[in-house]
Write a protein that holds these residues in place. Structure first.
Motif, short mmCIF file in Angstrom:
data_model
loop_
_atom_site.label_atom_id
_atom_site.label_comp_id
_atom_site.label_asym_id
_atom_site.label_seq_id
_atom_site.Cartn_x
_atom_site.Cartn_y
_atom_site.Cartn_z
N CYS A 1 -4.63 3.27 -2.52
CA CYS A 1 -4.71 2.85 -1.12
C CYS A 1 -5.32 3.98 -0.28
O CYS A 1 -5.06 5.15 -0.53
CB CYS A 1 -3.33 2.50 -0.60
N TYR A 2 -6.12 3.58 0.70
CA TYR A 2 -6.83 4.54 1.54
C TYR A 2 -6.78 4.08 2.99
O TYR A 2 -6.65 2.90 3.28
CB TYR A 2 -8.29 4.65 1.11
N LYS A 3 -6.92 5.06 3.91
CA LYS A 3 -6.98 4.77 5.34
C LYS A 3 -8.02 5.67 5.96
O LYS A 3 -8.09 6.87 5.65
CB LYS A 3 -5.62 5.01 6.00
N ASP B 1 -7.30 -1.21 0.19
CA ASP B 1 -6.44 -1.27 -1.00
C ASP B 1 -7.31 -1.63 -2.19
O ASP B 1 -7.99 -2.65 -2.16
CB ASP B 1 -5.34 -2.33 -0.84
N THR C 1 -9.55 1.90 12.96
CA THR C 1 -8.70 2.11 11.78
C THR C 1 -9.14 1.15 10.70
O THR C 1 -9.27 -0.05 10.93
CB THR C 1 -7.22 1.86 12.12
N ASP D 1 -8.21 0.02 6.69
CA ASP D 1 -7.25 0.08 5.58
C ASP D 1 -7.90 -0.53 4.35
O ASP D 1 -8.38 -1.66 4.38
CB ASP D 1 -5.98 -0.69 5.93
N PHE E 1 -12.26 7.80 4.12
CA PHE E 1 -10.96 7.27 3.72
C PHE E 1 -10.16 8.35 3.02
O PHE E 1 -10.62 8.92 2.03
CB PHE E 1 -11.13 6.07 2.77
#
Length: 157
Positions: free
Chosen positions: A42-44, A55, A51, A53, A151
């Motif tokens: 998972c990355y943000k 996955d 933002t 997100d 990310f």
């Protein structure tokens, strides 16, 4: 009459054999074992008021599937799925998404993400659309230095 029966019989046998080969290839392509998730990442990415997100599900066959949600300040939320694979250290995916509340229209864009350390960097590449399909132009380099979205790895929910 006999001369026609033998060639017709031979052609029909060859035709049936090629149909069986196509069925075997389709079965191999839809192998559920290859679609099994091996790991999840998972990355943000945060840039100013935006933002993103991401996955990722890494499948047993090496392919990548996952979800990407883009919340940008200037436009509605984009939610969708990604599917692709790594080529070297770059992840090439197709992002299929709906834009905001308009669930009737689905869009599809290619993305390239460079894996550097524990980051995925969303590159800027030249896009071209031909016959309704958008893709990254192969002869033009993808810029991974002057980008908005980097990310960082986060814990999955």
């Amino acid at each position: 009459m006999r001369n026609l029966i033998l060639p017709c019989l031979l052609l029909s046998v060859i035709g049936l054999q090629s149909c069986k080969n196509n069925e075997k290839q389709k079965e191999a392509a839809v192998n559920p074992e290859a679609e099994k998730v091996v790991s999840k990442e998972c990355y943000k990415a945060i840039y100013e008021n935006d933002t993103l997100d991401l996955d990722l599900n890494i499948l047993k066959n090496g392919k990548i599937k996952g979800d990407l949600v883009m919340k940008t300040a200037a436009s509605p939320v984009k939610k969708g799925e990604i599917a692709g694979e790594f080529r070297g250290d770059t992840l090439f995916v197709d992002y299929t998404f709906v834009d905001g509340t308009n669930n009737n229209a689905t869009f599809k864009n290619p993305l390239a993400l460079l894996k550097r350390d524990k980051q995925l960097i969303l590159g800027n590449g030249t896009l071209q659309t031909t016959m309704g399909v958008t893709y990254l132009v192969k002869d033009k380099p993808i810029d991974f230095d002057r980008v908005k979205y980097k990310f960082d790895s986060v814990n999955c929910k």
